[in-house]
Motif scaffolding. Structure first.
Motif, PDB file in Angstrom:
ATOM      1  N   VAL A 102      -4.001  -2.306   5.025  1.00 34.73           N
ATOM      2  CA  VAL A 102      -3.468  -3.394   3.902  1.00 34.73           C
ATOM      3  C   VAL A 102      -4.585  -4.536   3.640  1.00 34.73           C
ATOM      4  CG1 VAL A 102      -1.665  -4.773   3.009  1.00 34.73           C
ATOM      5  CG2 VAL A 102      -1.052  -2.641   4.008  1.00 34.73           C
ATOM      6  N   VAL A 103      -5.022  -5.058   5.034  1.00 33.83           N
ATOM      7  CA  VAL A 103      -5.727  -6.355   4.980  1.00 33.83           C
ATOM      8  C   VAL A 103      -7.098  -5.946   4.168  1.00 33.83           C
ATOM      9  CG1 VAL A 103      -7.082  -7.856   6.511  1.00 33.83           C
ATOM     10  CG2 VAL A 103      -4.701  -7.224   6.961  1.00 33.83           C
ATOM     11  N   PHE A 110       0.667 -11.507   1.623  1.00 32.62           N
ATOM     12  CA  PHE A 110       1.082 -10.400   2.488  1.00 32.62           C
ATOM     13  C   PHE A 110       1.000 -11.192   4.124  1.00 32.62           C
ATOM     14  CE2 PHE A 110      -0.491  -7.247   5.907  1.00 32.62           C
ATOM     15  CZ  PHE A 110       0.510  -6.297   5.710  1.00 32.62           C
ATOM     16  N   ARG A 111      -0.146 -11.830   4.411  1.00 34.28           N
ATOM     17  CA  ARG A 111       0.143 -12.493   5.685  1.00 34.28           C
ATOM     18  C   ARG A 111       1.226 -13.262   5.804  1.00 34.28           C
ATOM     19  NH1 ARG A 111      -6.439 -13.084   5.953  1.00 34.28           N
ATOM     20  NH2 ARG A 111      -6.924 -11.366   7.241  1.00 34.28           N
ATOM     21  N   ARG A 112       1.847 -14.115   4.845  1.00 32.60           N
ATOM     22  CA  ARG A 112       3.019 -15.013   4.843  1.00 32.60           C
ATOM     23  C   ARG A 112       4.088 -14.276   5.203  1.00 32.60           C
ATOM     24  NH1 ARG A 112       2.544 -17.198   0.270  1.00 32.60           N
ATOM     25  NH2 ARG A 112       0.962 -18.830   0.915  1.00 32.60           N
ATOM     26  N   GLU A 113       4.334 -13.350   4.455  1.00 28.34           N
ATOM     27  CA  GLU A 113       5.448 -12.400   4.696  1.00 28.34           C
ATOM     28  C   GLU A 113       5.663 -11.744   5.892  1.00 28.34           C
ATOM     29  OE1 GLU A 113       7.061 -10.020   1.292  1.00 28.34           O
ATOM     30  OE2 GLU A 113       5.019 -10.485   0.145  1.00 28.34           O
ATOM     31  N   LEU A 114       4.444 -11.118   6.517  1.00 28.98           N
ATOM     32  CA  LEU A 114       4.313 -10.727   7.732  1.00 28.98           C
ATOM     33  C   LEU A 114       4.782 -11.590   8.834  1.00 28.98           C
ATOM     34  CD1 LEU A 114       3.827  -8.073   9.452  1.00 28.98           C
ATOM     35  CD2 LEU A 114       1.502  -8.577   9.233  1.00 28.98           C
ATOM     36  N   GLN A 115       4.191 -12.829   8.892  1.00 28.26           N
ATOM     37  CA  GLN A 115       4.397 -13.905   9.777  1.00 28.26           C
ATOM     38  C   GLN A 115       5.941 -14.272   9.707  1.00 28.26           C
ATOM     39  OE1 GLN A 115       1.524 -16.891   9.918  1.00 28.26           O
ATOM     40  NE2 GLN A 115       2.892 -18.544  10.832  1.00 28.26           N
ATOM     41  N   GLU A 116       6.384 -14.397   8.439  1.00 32.73           N
ATOM     42  CA  GLU A 116       7.960 -14.635   8.331  1.00 32.73           C
ATOM     43  C   GLU A 116       8.794 -13.784   9.078  1.00 32.73           C
ATOM     44  OE1 GLU A 116       8.762 -14.792   4.247  1.00 32.73           O
ATOM     45  OE2 GLU A 116       7.853 -16.699   3.825  1.00 32.73           O
ATOM     46  N   LEU A 122       0.785  -1.036   0.076  1.00 28.81           N
ATOM     47  CA  LEU A 122      -0.079  -0.106   0.069  1.00 28.81           C
ATOM     48  C   LEU A 122       0.807   1.200  -0.050  1.00 28.81           C
ATOM     49  CD1 LEU A 122      -3.011   0.749   0.255  1.00 28.81           C
ATOM     50  CD2 LEU A 122      -2.762   1.115   2.533  1.00 28.81           C
ATOM     51  N   PRO A 123       1.315   1.487  -1.189  1.00 29.94           N
ATOM     52  CA  PRO A 123       2.300   2.841  -1.230  1.00 29.94           C
ATOM     53  C   PRO A 123       1.790   3.901  -0.837  1.00 29.94           C
ATOM     54  CG  PRO A 123       2.342   1.457  -3.312  1.00 29.94           C
ATOM     55  CD  PRO A 123       1.151   1.213  -2.485  1.00 29.94           C
ATOM     56  N   PRO A 124       2.518   5.024   0.045  1.00 28.93           N
ATOM     57  CA  PRO A 124       2.102   6.195   0.419  1.00 28.93           C
ATOM     58  C   PRO A 124       1.852   7.266  -0.886  1.00 28.93           C
ATOM     59  CG  PRO A 124       4.627   5.933   0.991  1.00 28.93           C
ATOM     60  CD  PRO A 124       3.972   4.575   0.286  1.00 28.93           C
ATOM     61  N   PRO A 125       1.275   8.235  -0.762  1.00 28.19           N
ATOM     62  CA  PRO A 125       1.214   9.066  -1.782  1.00 28.19           C
ATOM     63  C   PRO A 125       2.633   9.742  -2.147  1.00 28.19           C
ATOM     64  CG  PRO A 125       0.450  10.232   0.170  1.00 28.19           C
ATOM     65  CD  PRO A 125       0.509   8.626   0.474  1.00 28.19           C
ATOM     66  N   PRO A 126       2.883  10.064  -3.334  1.00 30.11           N
ATOM     67  CA  PRO A 126       4.008  10.725  -3.681  1.00 30.11           C
ATOM     68  C   PRO A 126       4.517  11.692  -2.945  1.00 30.11           C
ATOM     69  CG  PRO A 126       2.839  10.379  -5.807  1.00 30.11           C
ATOM     70  CD  PRO A 126       1.723  10.229  -4.368  1.00 30.11           C
ATOM     71  N   ASP A 175      -8.644  -9.417  -3.141  1.00 26.30           N
ATOM     72  CA  ASP A 175      -7.547 -10.120  -3.813  1.00 26.30           C
ATOM     73  C   ASP A 175      -6.909 -11.106  -2.969  1.00 26.30           C
ATOM     74  OD1 ASP A 175      -5.379 -10.892  -5.348  1.00 26.30           O
ATOM     75  OD2 ASP A 175      -4.579  -8.784  -5.858  1.00 26.30           O
ATOM     76  N   PRO A 176      -7.652 -12.310  -2.834  1.00 25.30           N
ATOM     77  CA  PRO A 176      -7.309 -13.347  -1.719  1.00 25.30           C
ATOM     78  C   PRO A 176      -5.708 -13.756  -1.906  1.00 25.30           C
ATOM     79  CG  PRO A 176      -9.523 -13.695  -2.640  1.00 25.30           C
ATOM     80  CD  PRO A 176      -8.878 -12.718  -3.372  1.00 25.30           C
ATOM     81  N   ALA A 177      -5.256 -14.014  -3.169  1.00 24.68           N
ATOM     82  CA  ALA A 177      -3.940 -14.485  -3.214  1.00 24.68           C
ATOM     83  C   ALA A 177      -2.922 -13.551  -2.504  1.00 24.68           C
ATOM     84  CB  ALA A 177      -3.730 -14.808  -4.807  1.00 24.68           C
ATOM     85  N   ARG A 178      -3.110 -12.351  -2.932  1.00 25.60           N
ATOM     86  CA  ARG A 178      -2.153 -11.361  -2.367  1.00 25.60           C
ATOM     87  C   ARG A 178      -2.281 -10.993  -0.961  1.00 25.60           C
ATOM     88  NH1 ARG A 178      -1.463  -5.761  -4.229  1.00 25.60           N
ATOM     89  NH2 ARG A 178       0.605  -5.981  -3.773  1.00 25.60           N
ATOM     90  N   LEU A 179      -3.430 -11.207  -0.338  1.00 33.21           N
ATOM     91  CA  LEU A 179      -3.872 -11.250   0.987  1.00 33.21           C
ATOM     92  C   LEU A 179      -2.879 -12.314   1.797  1.00 33.21           C
ATOM     93  CD1 LEU A 179      -4.960  -9.910   3.518  1.00 33.21           C
ATOM     94  CD2 LEU A 179      -7.077 -10.939   3.028  1.00 33.21           C
TER      95      LEU A 179
END
Length: 265
Positions: free
Chosen positions: A222-223, A236-242, A162-166, A229-233
């Motif tokens: 983000v969630v 994201f959760r996998r990377e956060l848990q890692e 979820l990129p911040p604004p420029p 977009d279940p696959a990206r969610l």
């Protein structure tokens, strides 16, 4: 009147951080560390920027300081006022923006921020405001998350999804001593750094992720954004848990942080 280019971004932050209160208890020992590091003395005037539920402001008040607190989130300020009501004395908590502090020049002996000012989008504006309201010879002290350690990496992960604004600076940059020195510049002297850690009790990395989703505004955002977009969610959760797994031992997530202190010229 100048239009704030980040007004919408701040409105989203105001709403997102409203859920933070259940996690604030874990920041209470960190508040004591920051107040000690800042060297708060009885009778000093203190401003807590991004005060949240008031843990730093109240700790400083218990040390005998005259304290004001400011935060973007009215929901968190309600918790701060309730927490302060259990003490003798008064702390003034108001809703406000770290980039436009509603206080006169040189109003405070000490300006503090615990994991707060770092979320304002423009570091140059924020630090100019914090130093503006600080008296010459006064102390600025804040706690931030180093970018290379777990919480800084969590916010970097959030920023990828979820990129911040420029033009909005990544919050973990505030955890780099070199960047801090550059941002404070020659407006201060006697810059000192000290590391400490927040110990976050949790039953497992998966429990930690669940807590983050329920109480940390940017993670929750983000969630919510990835709900279609279940696959990206799942990713994201996998990377956060890692990330959580790398810092998990004995039912604790160790979250190191950096404290900075300097004196205004």
């Amino acid at each position: 009147m100048t239009t704030d280019p980040f007004a919408q971004f701040k409105a989203v932050q105001r709403e997102a951080w409203a859920i933070f209160a259940p996690t604030a208890a874990f920041t209470t020992p960190c508040a004591a560390a920051l107040v000690d590091f800042a060297g708060i003395n009885r009778g000093e005037s203190v401003l807590d920027v991004g005060c949240g539920t008031g843990v730093v402001a109240i700790t400083a008040a218990c040390a005998g300081a005259h304290v004001k607190g400011l935060d973007l989130s009215p929901a968190l300020l309600e918790f701060a006022r309730h927490n302060a009501s259990l003490l003798d004395g008064e702390i003034e908590f108001i809703e406000g923006d770290a980039e436009a502090l509603p206080y006169p020049d040189a109003a405070f002996d000490v300006v503090l921020s615990q994991f707060g000012h770092m979320f304002a989008p423009r570091p140059d504006v924020t630090i100019a405001e914090m130093l503006r309201v600080l008296k010459p010879g006064g102390r600025i002290a804040f706690s931030t998350w180093p970018p290379e350690l777990i919480v800084g990496r969590v916010f970097a992960l959030v920023g990828r999804y979820l990129p911040p604004p420029p033009g909005a600076a990544p919050p973990p940059q505030w955890g780099s001593p070199d960047i801090i020195r550059e941002r404070l510049g020659d407006a201060v002297i006697d810059i000192e750094f000290q590391r400490d850690e927040m110990r976050f009790p949790t039953l497992s990395p998966r429990h930690y992720v669940a807590t983050m989703e329920q109480t940390i505004g940017p993670v929750a955002k983000v969630v919510a954004t990835l709900s279609d977009d279940p696959a990206r969610l799942v990713q994201f959760r996998r990377e956060l848990q890692e990330l959580a797994t790398q810092s998990f031992a004995h039912n604790i997530i160790c979250q190191p942080f950096l404290m900075t202190r300097a004196v205004k010229r």
